[in-house]
Each structure stands twice: as structure tokens, then as C-alpha cells.
Design a protein around this motif. Sequence first.
Motif, PDB file in Angstrom:
ATOM      1  N   ARG A  66       7.555 -81.162 -10.357  1.00 41.96           N
ATOM      2  CA  ARG A  66       7.188 -80.199  -9.305  1.00 41.96           C
ATOM      3  C   ARG A  66       5.671 -80.061  -9.308  1.00 41.96           C
ATOM      4  O   ARG A  66       5.083 -79.583 -10.269  1.00 41.96           O
ATOM      5  CB  ARG A  66       7.848 -78.849  -9.607  1.00 41.96           C
ATOM      6  N   HIS A  67       5.028 -80.504  -8.223  1.00 45.71           N
ATOM      7  CA  HIS A  67       3.564 -80.556  -8.178  1.00 45.71           C
ATOM      8  C   HIS A  67       2.994 -79.232  -7.646  1.00 45.71           C
ATOM      9  O   HIS A  67       3.231 -78.862  -6.499  1.00 45.71           O
ATOM     10  CB  HIS A  67       3.094 -81.703  -7.288  1.00 45.71           C
ATOM     11  N   VAL A  68       2.260 -78.523  -8.485  1.00 47.75           N
ATOM     12  CA  VAL A  68       1.605 -77.266  -8.105  1.00 47.75           C
ATOM     13  C   VAL A  68       0.208 -77.241  -8.702  1.00 47.75           C
ATOM     14  O   VAL A  68       0.038 -77.530  -9.899  1.00 47.75           O
ATOM     15  CB  VAL A  68       2.393 -76.037  -8.618  1.00 47.75           C
ATOM     16  N   ASN A  69      -0.778 -76.904  -7.892  1.00 53.99           N
ATOM     17  CA  ASN A  69      -2.135 -76.718  -8.392  1.00 53.99           C
ATOM     18  C   ASN A  69      -2.212 -75.294  -8.948  1.00 53.99           C
ATOM     19  O   ASN A  69      -2.457 -74.330  -8.215  1.00 53.99           O
ATOM     20  CB  ASN A  69      -3.146 -76.913  -7.259  1.00 53.99           C
ATOM     21  N   ARG A  70      -1.982 -75.163 -10.248  1.00 56.45           N
ATOM     22  CA  ARG A  70      -1.850 -73.829 -10.838  1.00 56.45           C
ATOM     23  C   ARG A  70      -3.154 -73.032 -10.771  1.00 56.45           C
ATOM     24  O   ARG A  70      -3.122 -71.811 -10.599  1.00 56.45           O
ATOM     25  CB  ARG A  70      -1.378 -73.946 -12.295  1.00 56.45           C
ATOM     26  N   GLY A  71      -4.280 -73.699 -10.897  1.00 57.62           N
ATOM     27  CA  GLY A  71      -5.552 -72.989 -10.798  1.00 57.62           C
ATOM     28  C   GLY A  71      -5.756 -72.405  -9.410  1.00 57.62           C
ATOM     29  O   GLY A  71      -6.175 -71.251  -9.252  1.00 57.62           O
ATOM     30  N   LEU A  72      -5.436 -73.202  -8.396  1.00 60.42           N
ATOM     31  CA  LEU A  72      -5.575 -72.745  -7.015  1.00 60.42           C
ATOM     32  C   LEU A  72      -4.572 -71.637  -6.709  1.00 60.42           C
ATOM     33  O   LEU A  72      -4.902 -70.651  -6.032  1.00 60.42           O
ATOM     34  CB  LEU A  72      -5.350 -73.929  -6.068  1.00 60.42           C
ATOM     35  N   LEU A  73      -3.354 -71.769  -7.231  1.00 63.35           N
ATOM     36  CA  LEU A  73      -2.336 -70.743  -7.023  1.00 63.35           C
ATOM     37  C   LEU A  73      -2.752 -69.430  -7.673  1.00 63.35           C
ATOM     38  O   LEU A  73      -2.571 -68.350  -7.092  1.00 63.35           O
ATOM     39  CB  LEU A  73      -0.998 -71.221  -7.593  1.00 63.35           C
ATOM     40  N   GLN A  74      -3.348 -69.509  -8.848  1.00 61.65           N
ATOM     41  CA  GLN A  74      -3.812 -68.305  -9.535  1.00 61.65           C
ATOM     42  C   GLN A  74      -4.914 -67.617  -8.737  1.00 61.65           C
ATOM     43  O   GLN A  74      -4.919 -66.390  -8.562  1.00 61.65           O
ATOM     44  CB  GLN A  74      -4.321 -68.665 -10.933  1.00 61.65           C
ATOM     45  N   ASP A  75      -5.859 -68.414  -8.221  1.00 61.56           N
ATOM     46  CA  ASP A  75      -6.944 -67.851  -7.412  1.00 61.56           C
ATOM     47  C   ASP A  75      -6.405 -67.196  -6.147  1.00 61.56           C
ATOM     48  O   ASP A  75      -6.892 -66.140  -5.720  1.00 61.56           O
ATOM     49  CB  ASP A  75      -7.950 -68.944  -7.027  1.00 61.56           C
ATOM     50  N   LEU A  76      -5.391 -67.817  -5.544  1.00 61.04           N
ATOM     51  CA  LEU A  76      -4.807 -67.249  -4.336  1.00 61.04           C
ATOM     52  C   LEU A  76      -4.122 -65.916  -4.640  1.00 61.04           C
ATOM     53  O   LEU A  76      -4.231 -64.963  -3.854  1.00 61.04           O
ATOM     54  CB  LEU A  76      -3.801 -68.239  -3.738  1.00 61.04           C
ATOM     55  N   ARG A  77      -3.439 -65.835  -5.751  1.00 60.79           N
ATOM     56  CA  ARG A  77      -2.779 -64.582  -6.109  1.00 60.79           C
ATOM     57  C   ARG A  77      -3.792 -63.458  -6.328  1.00 60.79           C
ATOM     58  O   ARG A  77      -3.590 -62.324  -5.875  1.00 60.79           O
ATOM     59  CB  ARG A  77      -1.927 -64.780  -7.357  1.00 60.79           C
ATOM     60  N   LEU A  78      -4.867 -63.753  -7.018  1.00 62.92           N
ATOM     61  CA  LEU A  78      -5.906 -62.746  -7.228  1.00 62.92           C
ATOM     62  C   LEU A  78      -6.561 -62.359  -5.910  1.00 62.92           C
ATOM     63  O   LEU A  78      -6.895 -61.194  -5.678  1.00 62.92           O
ATOM     64  CB  LEU A  78      -6.961 -63.274  -8.210  1.00 62.92           C
TER      65      LEU A  78
END
Length: 485
Positions: free
Chosen positions: A62-74
Motif C-alpha cells: 500500500r503506497h502512502v507518502n507518510r511524510g506528506l500525509l502527516q503534514d496534511l493532517r497538521l
Amino acid sequence: MSISSALSSALSGLTANSRMAEVAASNVSNALTEGYARREVNLSSRVIGMTGVGVTINGVTRHVNRGLLQDLRLSNASLGSRDTTKNFLLQFEKMLGTPDQASSLSGRIAALEKSLIEATARPESEARLAAVVDAARWLTQGMSDTSDQIQLARQSADASIAIQVEKVNSALRGVADINTKIRVSTVAGQDTTALMDQRQQLIDRISGIVPLREVARDNGQIALFTRGGSILLDGRPSVLGFAATGFITPDMTLASSALSGLTVNGQAVSTSPAGGRLGEGSLSALFDLRDRIVPESQIQIDALARDLIERFEAPDLDPTAVPGAAGLFTDDGAPFDALSETGLAGRLRLTDLVQPESGGALWRLRDGLGAASAGAAGYSGQLTAWSGALTAARAPASGGFTAGVRKFADLASELISSVTVRRLSSETEASFATARADGLRSELLRDGVDTDDEMQRLLQIEQAYAANARVIQTVDDMIQTILGI
């Protein structure tokens, strides 16, 4: 290569291609599904001895850019915080109105000024005296309504806190449950990508309420922490506690324990947007709204009401008034008490002495509040004094206004201007947060499912499937030929 090896390779290829086609089709059909991440089948060569006998499906990534997802959540949390503040300031600005609106605070003050001037020119006219009473009541009603609406906004913030706390608790329980399912499935060697999608959706749902940091744990599990370091989930979910207040009055505060604070597993936590344990999200913004921004607005409108009362309670303004008695404007019929300023705007009333329906008389506007009987109909001295009190340059005693003296209308204009400036500033911050969140979301979607690429992959899978099927057909023909010899 032996016939059995060729057949084994072709069969494993068919199985792999079938799984790849299933995953590609899932990618295409869920391209617009929130929380869905692109999948890819992982393959490796299957070797027995020194001979390759096809491919092995190692799993689905499952491909997820976790750094980008974290920034989006913040970023979503920051956006939720700024939107909450902006919406209240916009509401408060509408309560006060703009100078071009007759029903605005400025419009009501202008109407009172005008009615006093007209009554001064014709003091014998009961119609003009009645117009002063109507304008004065209209002003006090407007300020009282504004105070009531401010408290309703505070009440709404308190109720919204309770709703959001329950949402967070429910989502945390859901994430903990999915964590358990993922651990069991991972140990059993089963596909967990669908469960991970569900978990991401739950986390994204609360990321705007409380800014979260996600930390990976063993067997596909995760832990969740607030930006301030509080543990929300690490094995067991934490429980956020909050008790909504049924009715809030201006004097009720968190410091006096009249309002509920927030607890995590029974321990009180700071909810300040800056430096608090929750960090910057809509939940901390609602606490800030209830405990700081709305009370500050109440303080300002109360200070305006105090200035109005004190202008008309000046000892030398009405020679007929009893010392210490209430003036033309009162604190619910009583004289102003500096120790009871909180909520004053909501209690602001015109004195009954000049209201015929309350047992008063219009002529007291002309002759003085303490006059025993009506005087000369043409006397305008007291009306001139009332008009002068409204327009006199005076320094406000409270409210945090800028230093200096000003007339009452100018003081009200300063309040309206300060609210407008704060609202514009909050809109700018909210616009920046929106643009940042949209940019991060676009980048995350760019790393998501590309339907064109997936359709091309499906064509390649179809060709590979056909090739493997052809190998099986060829092997079958060879076996039939051998058996026919």
C-alpha cells in the motif's frame, strides 16, 4: 526446461496476473475514494533447486507518502482552528453591524443623537420626547441582544466541544479495534490493506479536531500522539473527558470551575492553542473561543454599556436627580456598580421614570428625572444636557480601548473597527491555511491512483495472461501428442 516446469511457471503466472488484474481494477474503481491508497502486487521468482519454476506473490504493498500525509493532517488541524476563530469574529461583526445599516450599533447611536437634537429644538412636543424614549430603548435592546448572542456563541462552543470529544473517543476506539484486526491478519499472512484504508479514514476524520502524529508499531499497528506529546493511542485508546454546561452566563469561567476543562484518562490537560497539550486544532480553538475570545468580546460590549451609563449618571448632569440614584440608563433599573460590570450590556435598561407604560412620564426627559411635576413646556436645558452627555469627550474606564477621550459614537466605532480588523486578520490566516492544505492534498493525490497508468497496466497484464495461457495450451498440445504416439 521440462514440461512440468513450464506448466508450473505458466500456472503461477496466471495466478499472479489474476491477482495483479484484481488489484489494478481496485485501484481504478477507488481512485476517488477518501483514504484509499494505491496498491501494487509484490512478486518474486520461485526457485526449486537451481531451476526457476514461476513466480511467487509476496503480498500487496500500500503506497502512502507518510511524510506528506502527516503534514496534511497538521495543516487540516491548523485550518480547523483558524476557521473556528474566523467564523465567530464574522458572527460578532454581524451582531454589531456596519455604519451604513440603520439597525447597527452605530445606526442606533446616531438615531438617539438625532432624536435628542430634534427634541431640544421642540421640547414641548411629546412626539419628539417619545422618539427619544424609543431611540434609547432601541439602543439598549440592541446592546442587550448583542450580549445575549455573544453568550449563545459561547454556549454553542461548549456544546461543540462535547460533540468533538465524543467524535475523537469514538474514532480512537475504532482505530484500536482495527489495529487488533491488522495484527491478527498480519500474523496469519492475510492482506491488511483494506483495514489500513479504514484506519486512515478514521484518523483523517479526527486530524482536524486534534493534530496527530502517527508512529508505526509491530505487525502493522500504529500509535497516535498529540502534537504536544499526549498519548491518544498506544495499545489501548485514551479517553478524553468533558462535561458540557447546560446554561452559561457571562460570569462563568474555567478558572472558577464553573465550566468544564478537558481531561485525558482523568488527568487535566492544557487546551491553549499555543503551547497546550492538544496543539492547534478545532478542539483547542473551541476552548479558546469559549474561555478567551468570547469573554473578551463580552468585556468590550460591557465596557461600552458602562460608558453609556456613566455618561448619564454624572452628578452635575441632572440637578433634580437624587445623589447616588440611577441615571437615564441603568443596570436593570439600578445604578452602575463597578464590581458588577460583567454581563452589564445584557442588563442595560432605560430608566422607567421616562417610560409612560412603566409608570413614568415623558416630561422628565425635559425637566429632570427627579422632578416632582412638569415644568415649562419650552424648557430645553435638560435635553441639551442629555445630548451633550452623549457627545462629550470622555475616556472609557474599562474594555482595553486605546488611550484618549472620545464621544460615545466614536467609542462604539472603535469597537466595531477592532472587530473588523481582527476578522480580516483571521480570514487572511484561514485563507493561508486553506491554500496550504489544498496544496498538500493535491500533492498527496498526485502520489495516489493514476487511472491512465492503471489502464495501461491492465493491458500489459492482459497480454501477460494471454502469454501464460498460450504456454499452457502449448504444454497441453505436447502432452496430447506424446500420449498419441
